[in-house]
Design an enzyme around this catalytic site. Structure first.
Site, mmCIF file in Angstrom:
data_model
loop_
_atom_site.group_PDB
_atom_site.id
_atom_site.type_symbol
_atom_site.label_atom_id
_atom_site.label_comp_id
_atom_site.label_asym_id
_atom_site.label_seq_id
_atom_site.Cartn_x
_atom_site.Cartn_y
_atom_site.Cartn_z
ATOM 1 N N TYR A 53 20.638 72.622 89.565
ATOM 2 C CA TYR A 53 21.685 72.969 88.919
ATOM 3 C C TYR A 53 22.521 74.137 89.541
ATOM 4 O O TYR A 53 22.126 75.198 89.773
ATOM 5 C CB TYR A 53 21.140 73.746 87.337
ATOM 6 C CG TYR A 53 20.711 72.425 86.492
ATOM 7 C CD1 TYR A 53 20.870 71.063 86.691
ATOM 8 C CD2 TYR A 53 19.564 72.915 85.577
ATOM 9 C CE1 TYR A 53 20.324 70.511 85.708
ATOM 10 C CE2 TYR A 53 19.042 72.114 84.534
ATOM 11 C CZ TYR A 53 19.561 70.685 84.906
ATOM 12 O OH TYR A 53 18.982 69.680 83.835
ATOM 13 N N ARG A 129 14.821 62.019 88.076
ATOM 14 C CA ARG A 129 15.133 61.084 87.910
ATOM 15 C C ARG A 129 14.680 59.835 88.746
ATOM 16 O O ARG A 129 14.454 60.325 89.899
ATOM 17 C CB ARG A 129 16.775 61.075 87.915
ATOM 18 C CG ARG A 129 17.515 59.865 87.538
ATOM 19 C CD ARG A 129 18.934 60.048 87.833
ATOM 20 N NE ARG A 129 19.453 60.831 86.540
ATOM 21 C CZ ARG A 129 20.009 60.383 85.412
ATOM 22 N NH1 ARG A 129 19.708 58.869 85.196
ATOM 23 N NH2 ARG A 129 20.545 61.036 84.600
ATOM 24 N N SER A 158 11.539 62.730 83.489
ATOM 25 C CA SER A 158 12.793 62.750 82.728
ATOM 26 C C SER A 158 13.526 61.574 83.113
ATOM 27 O O SER A 158 13.229 60.837 84.163
ATOM 28 C CB SER A 158 13.514 64.019 83.216
ATOM 29 O OG SER A 158 14.736 64.214 82.915
ATOM 30 N N SER A 208 20.804 67.371 76.604
ATOM 31 C CA SER A 208 22.251 67.222 76.055
ATOM 32 C C SER A 208 22.185 66.854 74.663
ATOM 33 O O SER A 208 22.783 65.912 73.755
ATOM 34 C CB SER A 208 23.329 66.230 76.727
ATOM 35 O OG SER A 208 23.841 66.669 77.765
ATOM 36 N N LEU A 210 23.268 68.221 72.087
ATOM 37 C CA LEU A 210 24.509 68.381 71.361
ATOM 38 C C LEU A 210 25.851 67.492 71.788
ATOM 39 O O LEU A 210 26.841 67.522 71.196
ATOM 40 C CB LEU A 210 25.052 69.755 71.394
ATOM 41 C CG LEU A 210 23.967 70.829 70.723
ATOM 42 C CD1 LEU A 210 24.415 72.198 71.041
ATOM 43 C CD2 LEU A 210 23.840 70.512 69.152
ATOM 44 N N SER A 258 23.494 76.701 76.914
ATOM 45 C CA SER A 258 24.432 77.748 76.371
ATOM 46 C C SER A 258 25.047 78.417 77.525
ATOM 47 O O SER A 258 24.231 78.696 78.874
ATOM 48 C CB SER A 258 23.578 78.737 75.743
ATOM 49 O OG SER A 258 23.536 78.432 74.311
HETATM 50 N N1 LIG Z 1 17.064 65.842 82.720
HETATM 51 C C1 LIG Z 1 18.345 65.629 83.007
HETATM 52 O O1 LIG Z 1 18.765 64.549 83.642
HETATM 53 C C2 LIG Z 1 19.283 66.647 82.055
HETATM 54 C C3 LIG Z 1 20.871 66.324 82.267
HETATM 55 C C4 LIG Z 1 21.708 66.956 81.331
HETATM 56 C C5 LIG Z 1 21.312 68.164 80.795
HETATM 57 N N2 LIG Z 1 19.795 68.346 81.036
HETATM 58 C C6 LIG Z 1 19.064 69.904 80.181
HETATM 59 O O2 LIG Z 1 19.767 69.785 78.977
HETATM 60 C C7 LIG Z 1 20.147 70.972 78.481
HETATM 61 C C8 LIG Z 1 21.232 70.572 77.641
HETATM 62 O O3 LIG Z 1 22.090 69.969 77.746
HETATM 63 P P1 LIG Z 1 23.679 70.204 78.057
HETATM 64 O O4 LIG Z 1 23.700 71.640 78.364
HETATM 65 O O5 LIG Z 1 24.220 69.148 79.118
HETATM 66 O O6 LIG Z 1 24.436 69.906 76.835
HETATM 67 P P2 LIG Z 1 24.356 70.567 75.317
HETATM 68 O O7 LIG Z 1 23.115 71.151 75.057
HETATM 69 O O8 LIG Z 1 24.466 69.249 74.301
HETATM 70 O O9 LIG Z 1 25.549 71.163 75.116
HETATM 71 C C9 LIG Z 1 25.843 72.451 75.862
HETATM 72 C C10 LIG Z 1 27.282 73.109 75.230
HETATM 73 O O10 LIG Z 1 26.798 73.030 73.736
HETATM 74 C C11 LIG Z 1 27.460 74.522 73.512
HETATM 75 N N3 LIG Z 1 26.557 74.812 72.223
HETATM 76 C C12 LIG Z 1 25.319 75.079 72.203
HETATM 77 N N4 LIG Z 1 24.952 75.515 71.272
HETATM 78 C C13 LIG Z 1 25.800 75.646 70.308
HETATM 79 C C14 LIG Z 1 26.094 76.209 69.065
HETATM 80 N N5 LIG Z 1 24.991 76.541 68.381
HETATM 81 N N6 LIG Z 1 27.257 75.915 68.410
HETATM 82 C C15 LIG Z 1 28.237 75.545 69.307
HETATM 83 N N7 LIG Z 1 28.154 75.118 70.600
HETATM 84 C C16 LIG Z 1 27.100 75.014 71.086
HETATM 85 C C17 LIG Z 1 27.631 75.288 74.744
HETATM 86 O O11 LIG Z 1 28.664 76.271 74.694
HETATM 87 P P3 LIG Z 1 28.703 77.488 75.609
HETATM 88 O O12 LIG Z 1 28.906 76.897 76.979
HETATM 89 O O13 LIG Z 1 30.156 77.947 75.010
HETATM 90 O O14 LIG Z 1 27.825 78.273 75.347
HETATM 91 C C18 LIG Z 1 27.418 74.342 75.820
HETATM 92 O O15 LIG Z 1 28.624 74.162 76.626
HETATM 93 C C19 LIG Z 1 20.832 71.295 79.977
HETATM 94 O O16 LIG Z 1 21.366 72.725 80.135
HETATM 95 C C20 LIG Z 1 19.933 71.040 80.879
HETATM 96 O O17 LIG Z 1 18.855 72.032 81.012
HETATM 97 C C21 LIG Z 1 18.894 67.976 81.686
#
Ligand SMILES: NC(=O)c1ccc[n+]([C@@H]2O[C@H](COP(=O)([O-])OP(=O)(O)OC[C@H]3O[C@@H](n4cnc5c(N)ncnc54)[C@H](OP(=O)(O)O)[C@@H]3O)[C@@H](O)[C@H]2O)c1
Length: 285
Positions: A53, A129, A158, A208, A210, A258
């Site tokens: 990251y 991965r 993962s 992800s 959300l 977040s």
């Molecule tokens: N293993 C893998 O291959 C892999 C791949 C991708 C991600 N991940 C992990 O999964 C985590 C989550 O995925 P992600 O960050 O890609 O996507 P996500 O959690 O689906 O979406 C993140 C976005 O949601 C917004 N958000 C969060 N809570 C909210 C709420 N209660 N109301 C409105 N908006 C909200 C945040 O906004 P703000 O930025 O404005 O706070 C952020 O931009 C990552 O941070 C990472 O740790 C793992």
């Protein structure tokens, strides 16, 4: 906050995903630290990170260092916080990501992650991965060696399919504790893996949850059902989304990302949001 298990460890039912704090569009450091502290204040005891990251290669480990710093600077007790990191994914340059599942590489990467996190042993280490250039058994074998050598306390994987989950469980001698796959209302194709985790008693961490960075805000627009349930409860559709994921099985632990305190504060409340059976059924369609 309500808790769920990863292996023998109890963690908050909602974790914090660290990725938005370190990739494109990331906030300044003060806001990033404030976001992690807001998560801790809200009772979050699981933080998901990865060495990859970063913005690009020379920034490797940005997120791990940030989280380590936020934990050091937090005024309260952080001894119950599980930091889950990952190795095997790379970001050598801005743009597409790369993989390296070579066992020797993974072992060095885990030690580098432990140093950045400032710990003797990593709480949960996840093979990020599968690398098509390396037999899966070899990569997971490196994770087994890391467990045996005490470099990591718990092992996860993962982006794994059901066969890989079973294979990893066998290679790790029954010590696999978690699977982290993409899962959200608009991306439900990891449901078989979620169900397999429920059957095997493994934690399932939807990534992800959300719909991903830049798409989470549209959840209500895209999923009218989530908007409707949100209005009925007087909460955000994102909170309903996370509560729905929690309701799918007791092994689910979403890790919403977040970059602002307000979003993780809102997401954390999903752990206490009770949906009716009819609502869960409607959202699951
Ligand atoms: N293993 C893998 O291959 C892999 C791949 C991708 C991600 N991940 C992990 O999964 C985590 C989550 O995925 P992600 O960050 O890609 O996507 P996500 O959690 O689906 O979406 C993140 C976005 O949601 C917004 N958000 C969060 N809570 C909210 C709420 N209660 N109301 C409105 N908006 C909200 C945040 O906004 P703000 O930025 O404005 O706070 C952020 O931009 C990552 O941070 C990472 O740790 C793992």
């Amino acid at each position: 906050m309500r808790e769920r298990n990863i292996g023998q460890i109890s963690v908050s039912a909602i974790g914090l995903g660290g990725m938005p704090l370190s990739i494109e569009g990331r906030p300044d450091e003060a806001q990033a630290i404030a976001t992690i502290h807001a998560a801790l204040d809200a009772g979050v005891t699981l933080i998901d990170t990865a060495d990859a990251y970063t913005l690009a290669g020379d920034d490797q480990g940005h997120n791990e260092e940030l989280i380590a710093r936020a934990l050091r600077e937090y005024g309260g007790d952080t001894s119950n916080v599980l930091v889950a990191t990952k190795g095997g994914h790379l970001r050598p340059e801005p743009g597409p990501w790369d993989q390296n599942g070579d066992p020797a590489y993974l072992k060095e990467a885990a030690k580098a992650s432990a140093a950045r996190l400032g710990v003797d042993a990593i709480g949960l280490y996840q093979f990020h991965r599968p690398d098509p250039k390396v037999p899966y058994a070899d990569s997971v074998g490196a994770v087994r060696d890391l467990l045996d050598d005490g470099v990591i306390r718990m092992a996860g994987i993962s982006n794994a399919d059901p066969d890989q989950i079973r294979e990893a469980q066998q290679i790790l001698g029954g010590r696999l504790v978690s699977v982290q796959n993409q899962f959200s209302p608009r991306f439900r194709s990891s449901l078989p893996e979620l169900e397999l985790c429920a059957e095997l008693g493994l934690a399932f961490l939807p990534w992800s949850p959300l719909g991903g960075i830049g798409r989470a805000a549209d959840l209500g627009g895209e999923g009218a059902a989530f908007e409707k349930v949100a209005q009925a409860h007087g909460v955000s559709p994102q909170q309903v989304c996370l509560a729905w994921e929690l309701a799918l099985a007791p092994i689910v632990i979403p890790i919403p990302g977040s970059s602002r305190p307000a979003s993780i504060q809102d997401s954390a409340l999903a752990a206490e949001l009770e949906l009716t059976a009819a609502e869960i059924e409607e959202l699951s369609k």
